[in-house]
Design an enzyme around this catalytic site. Sequence first.
Site, PDB file in Angstrom:
ATOM      1  N   GLU A 130      -2.106 -68.342 -29.674  1.00  0.00           N
ATOM      2  CA  GLU A 130      -2.765 -68.332 -31.051  1.00  0.00           C
ATOM      3  C   GLU A 130      -3.370 -67.085 -31.426  1.00  0.00           C
ATOM      4  O   GLU A 130      -2.948 -66.441 -32.447  1.00  0.00           O
ATOM      5  CB  GLU A 130      -3.432 -69.673 -31.470  1.00  0.00           C
ATOM      6  CG  GLU A 130      -3.782 -69.527 -32.938  1.00  0.00           C
ATOM      7  CD  GLU A 130      -2.626 -69.709 -33.647  1.00  0.00           C
ATOM      8  OE1 GLU A 130      -2.065 -68.790 -34.407  1.00  0.00           O
ATOM      9  OE2 GLU A 130      -2.165 -70.919 -33.655  1.00  0.00           O
ATOM     10  N   GLY A 135      -5.132 -62.514 -35.322  1.00  0.00           N
ATOM     11  CA  GLY A 135      -6.435 -62.683 -35.068  1.00  0.00           C
ATOM     12  C   GLY A 135      -6.887 -64.149 -35.353  1.00  0.00           C
ATOM     13  O   GLY A 135      -6.424 -64.972 -34.694  1.00  0.00           O
ATOM     14  N   LYS A 206       3.438 -58.297 -32.058  1.00  0.00           N
ATOM     15  CA  LYS A 206       3.214 -59.541 -33.014  1.00  0.00           C
ATOM     16  C   LYS A 206       4.569 -59.992 -33.547  1.00  0.00           C
ATOM     17  O   LYS A 206       4.719 -61.135 -33.838  1.00  0.00           O
ATOM     18  CB  LYS A 206       2.048 -59.308 -33.773  1.00  0.00           C
ATOM     19  CG  LYS A 206       0.684 -59.145 -33.230  1.00  0.00           C
ATOM     20  CD  LYS A 206      -0.314 -58.403 -34.286  1.00  0.00           C
ATOM     21  CE  LYS A 206      -1.721 -58.337 -33.625  1.00  0.00           C
ATOM     22  NZ  LYS A 206      -2.554 -57.301 -34.207  1.00  0.00           N
TER      23      LYS A 206
HETATM   24  N1  HSE Z   1      -5.906 -53.952 -32.556  1.00  0.00           N
HETATM   25  C1  HSE Z   1      -5.399 -55.264 -33.155  1.00  0.00           C
HETATM   26  C2  HSE Z   1      -5.551 -55.194 -34.688  1.00  0.00           C
HETATM   27  C3  HSE Z   1      -6.367 -56.341 -32.645  1.00  0.00           C
HETATM   28  O1  HSE Z   1      -6.095 -54.230 -35.141  1.00  0.00           O
HETATM   29  O2  HSE Z   1      -4.869 -55.895 -35.261  1.00  0.00           O
HETATM   30  C4  HSE Z   1      -5.974 -57.707 -33.066  1.00  0.00           C
HETATM   31  O3  HSE Z   1      -4.685 -58.148 -32.545  1.00  0.00           O
END
Ligand code: HSE
Length: 435
Positions: A130, A135, A206
């Site tokens: 998750e 995040g 992602k």
């Molecule tokens: N470096 C990533 C961001 C961290 O700034 O979204 C979170 O996945």
Amino acid sequence: MTELIKVGLLGLGTVGGGTVNVLQRNSAEISRRTGQSIQVVAAAVREINADRICDTNLFELTDDPVSIVDNPEIDVVIESMGGTELAFDLVMRAIANGKHIITANKALIAVRGNEIVKAAVEANVMLAFEAAVAGGISVVKVLREGLAGNQIKSIVGIINGTGNYILTAMGDEQRDFAGVLAEAQALGYAEADPSFDVDGVDAAHKLTILASLSFGMPLHFERVYTEGIGEITLTDIQMADEFGYRIKHLGIARHTETGVELRVHPTLVPKTHLLANVNGVMNAVYIDADAAGSTLLYGAGAGAEPTASSIVADLIDVARHKQSGLINVPILGFQNDQIDDLQVIAQSEFASAYFLRMEATDQPGVLAEISSIFAGLDVSIEAITQKEPPAGVNTAAISLITQFTDEAKVLKAIGKLESLSQVSGAVKLIRIEHF
Ligand code: HSE
Ligand code: NDP
């Protein structure tokens, strides 16, 4: 009797340290939810004596990560160290040792996830991630469970907090790129290699995961069309604003009749759309599903505690699973033998509306010449503006937006524009999303 779940951490930086803090602070509430106790017993780091954001007195610190994955006491391994080599070896070894895996590492899942999923299924252990996407937003759970009765048509998201933080500060405060990136790094948002954030690689990791969970396809990071935010200038942001748009870095996965579009790039979003108003480190994911319609998930996209929130939710799932002994939700949300290797659409097949910007000699007839190139390719121009050059300069900034059309035609138009003697330098292209 309350059961004890023993956890080993690989990595105790922003994410690992945040996880320890949330587990310690909320332990009573977590026990109320699970009927069990969760205890961190060991964590592996590179530098044992470095300052930590969490209290390390209650567990063992080691610089030998193998000792964590081989520890017979440990039920669950949380991988929060990053990378796709050592992290992969450790995760595979932990799975072979029968441990459940929770990871925040989107690169690992996007690039090597097919192998890891297979190993986890064969070993009958849980693999949860998750925290790897957006995040603190529970988008994995929403796709695998909440929207499981739908056909997902598209998923469009602001899924890199650092990139959104930079674009927001450039637009709102007219700050320069490098200064804002340094600030995002200091806040713990950026990747160990910040070019992953700036070049769109992190968002592509992602999007790979979101597409698998949405459409039941294998993880194909290498097939995502990826552009970063490094070329976006203050002038682009100002010109987009004049046309009624904000520039956002979007990940777009869309199921069409001819295949799946997987693309990550800066995009003009109408100012009135909710996604245009997602600022700073916040992320948002906009899902279009056949039965539920449109759903927007919004929340913090990076940082210690939001990411820990997702990891701890996965830990609670593992604890509940240990009680029932059943793994009810497939890792990618579809039965493992039903994962379908869908066709991914090439850039030459994209279609969209487009924003183009160029520098051209300030002389009569230039706009007519530019318009005739688009007319010859059957591309309709929706709006065009020319900025008066400052005194003493004889090139003017020309910006235009097209109606919805084939990208191949727009690329042909750009080739012709760049060969005009009146146009200097490259023509900038940014896609427009109308939802
Ligand atoms: N470096 C990533 C961001 C961290 O700034 O979204 C979170 O996945
Ligand atoms: P950090 O750099 O803050 O932490 C990494 C941790 O891993 C450190 O404790 C480091 O040890 C340890 N580590 C690295 N290599 C080794 C090694 N070879 N042996 C032992 N320990 C090692 O990174 P983050 O916490 O920011 O990120 C971790 C993961 O989470 C990454 O995959 C990232 O993409 C992901 N993620 C990050 C988010 C964020 O907001 N930061 C959000 C969501 C996901 P030491 O401290 O001694 O250097």
